[in-house]
Write a protein that holds these residues in place. Structure first.
Motif, short mmCIF file in Angstrom:
data_model
loop_
_atom_site.label_atom_id
_atom_site.label_comp_id
_atom_site.label_asym_id
_atom_site.label_seq_id
_atom_site.Cartn_x
_atom_site.Cartn_y
_atom_site.Cartn_z
N ILE A 201 1.14 5.50 -0.52
CA ILE A 201 0.56 6.84 -0.64
C ILE A 201 1.50 7.68 -1.50
CG2 ILE A 201 -0.02 8.98 0.57
CD1 ILE A 201 -0.72 7.27 3.03
N SER B 72 4.71 -2.47 9.08
CA SER B 72 5.02 -3.09 7.80
C SER B 72 6.28 -3.95 7.90
CB SER B 72 5.20 -2.02 6.72
OG SER B 72 5.70 -2.57 5.53
N TRP C 282 2.39 2.78 11.19
CA TRP C 282 2.02 1.81 10.15
C TRP C 282 3.25 1.38 9.36
CZ3 TRP C 282 -2.39 -0.63 10.31
CH2 TRP C 282 -3.45 -0.04 11.01
N VAL D 224 -3.93 9.35 6.16
CA VAL D 224 -3.48 8.05 6.67
C VAL D 224 -4.68 7.21 7.12
CG1 VAL D 224 -2.16 6.89 8.48
CG2 VAL D 224 -1.18 8.85 7.27
N THR E 64 -6.48 5.82 4.13
CA THR E 64 -5.68 4.76 3.51
C THR E 64 -5.84 3.45 4.25
OG1 THR E 64 -4.04 6.39 2.75
CG2 THR E 64 -3.34 4.09 2.86
N VAL E 65 -5.74 3.51 5.57
CA VAL E 65 -5.86 2.30 6.39
C VAL E 65 -7.27 1.74 6.33
CG1 VAL E 65 -5.74 1.42 8.74
CG2 VAL E 65 -3.98 2.99 7.91
N VAL F 107 0.85 -1.18 0.00
CA VAL F 107 0.00 0.00 0.00
C VAL F 107 0.89 1.24 0.00
CG1 VAL F 107 -1.81 1.28 1.21
CG2 VAL F 107 -1.79 -1.24 1.27
N ALA G 255 2.06 8.50 9.63
CA ALA G 255 2.14 7.15 9.07
C ALA G 255 3.18 6.26 9.75
CB ALA G 255 2.45 7.24 7.57
N VAL H 25 -0.19 0.91 5.58
CA VAL H 25 0.62 1.89 4.85
C VAL H 25 2.03 1.31 4.80
CG1 VAL H 25 1.53 4.22 4.70
CG2 VAL H 25 -0.74 3.85 5.69
N ASP H 26 2.48 0.92 3.62
CA ASP H 26 3.80 0.31 3.47
C ASP H 26 4.85 1.29 2.94
OD1 ASP H 26 3.19 -2.52 4.15
OD2 ASP H 26 1.84 -2.33 2.43
N LEU I 149 5.57 5.61 1.49
CA LEU I 149 5.16 6.98 1.18
C LEU I 149 6.05 7.51 0.07
CD1 LEU I 149 5.04 8.51 4.80
CD2 LEU I 149 3.12 7.53 3.53
#
Length: 306
Positions: A12, A144, A140, A85, A88-89, A10, A137, A95-96, A98
């Protein structure tokens, strides 16, 4: 060799509705990433915001079988990054990575006409906003286990350009942010790197008055040529951290800050500096410190540090 897939990752991407950000988002989506297209949709003349540019990119990705949503949060604000964020979640569960691409530029400001509002507007988006997003983020990215952050600096921020103190300050500030975050992220497996991109985009228009050059540059400096280095740095297989890369026109290179071996004498005078200046600036045998502590090692020398 196996292709580098982003399946299940994932990502962003800020400022993803046009230009470089769009190219990054499209490539990541093509490789299987779930992509969040963050963009306020503000035109270069300040009109907007509009949700349509981001929605168009997300729709295009979905039309080609990819996974994407559009987000219109203002990432220069605390509430905006938290909203981004959280959305996204909620949508993708993680969130992996940015890709902090959102930015702006202005031309023609001489040092005698520096205004605080202009400093604030560029720093809030390209430095403060980036830091706020990373902060929102961070947990998260830690979860990850392979969190990746790709920042956008500029040759202007590294080497300088005339008549643009706001932009060069902001892009230079990105490098300081990068170096600190790389140290903080290492223990969690988070890798942080930066790219200085060069491409013909809306922000570049007006940079030169040479019509022939602008035509050539538009044909040869495509945003798609910068996307691969961004994709590599956002991938879980990326190993470097705290590094800066220049990319454009099909060329990729590393930009780094080195430290000369220098000259040392506990008590010295102005004249000693003058007389030993050649040794101070001699770049033979320079070092590339990983941290400020490493950069100070030769100064401490025989200090009893436990």
């Amino acid at each position: 060799m196996t292709a580098m897939s982003f399946d299940g990752r994932v990502v962003i991407v800020t400022g993803a509705a046009r230009g470089l950000g769009r190219a990054y988002a499209m490539l990541l989506a093509q490789r299987g990433a779930c992509v969040v297209i963050n963009d306020l949709g503000v035109a270069i003349d300040g009109t907007g915001p509009s949700p349509e540019p981001a929605e168009a990119v997300a729709s295009l990705i979905r039309a080609h079988g990819g996974k994407a949503i559009a987000d219109h949060s203002d990432i220069s604000t605390q509430s905006g990054v938290r909203s981004l964020v959280a959305r996204t979640v909620e949508e993708f569960g993680a969130v992996d990575a940015l890709v902090c691409n959102a930015g702006t530029i202005g031309y023609g400001t001489t040092p005698d006409k520096i205004e605080p509002d202009q400093f604030n507007s560029q720093l809030s988006l390209m430095v403060t906003g980036v830091g706020l997003l990373i902060g929102a983020a961070w947990d998260w990215l830690k979860r990850s286990g392979e969190g990746r952050i790709v920042l956008m600096s500029s040759a202007g921020g590294m080497f300088g350009i005339p008549a643009n103190p706001y932009y060069t300050s902001a892009k230079g500030g990105v490098i300081g942010l990068l170096r600190g975050l790389a140290i903080d992220g290492a223990v969690f497996g988070i890798k942080v790197n930066a790219v200085c991109p060069l491409a013909y985009t809306r922000l570049f228009e007006g940079f030169s008055e040479d019509v022939a050059f602008n035509t050539w540059f538009k044909d040869n400096a495509k945003a798609e040529y910068v996307a691969p280095i961004v994709g590599y740095l956002a991938h879980s297989a990326c190993e470097p951290t705290g590094r800066v890369f220049s990319s454009g026109l099909g060329h990729v290179s590393e930009v780094f800050i080195g430290l000369t071996a220098g000259w040392k004498q506990r008590a010295h005078s102005i004249e000693d500096i003058r007389d030993n200046f050649a040794q101070i600036v001699d770049r033979d045998g320079f070092a590339v410190p990983a941290t400020a502590i490493e950069s100070s090692a030769t100064m401490f020398g025989d200090a009893p540090i436990g």
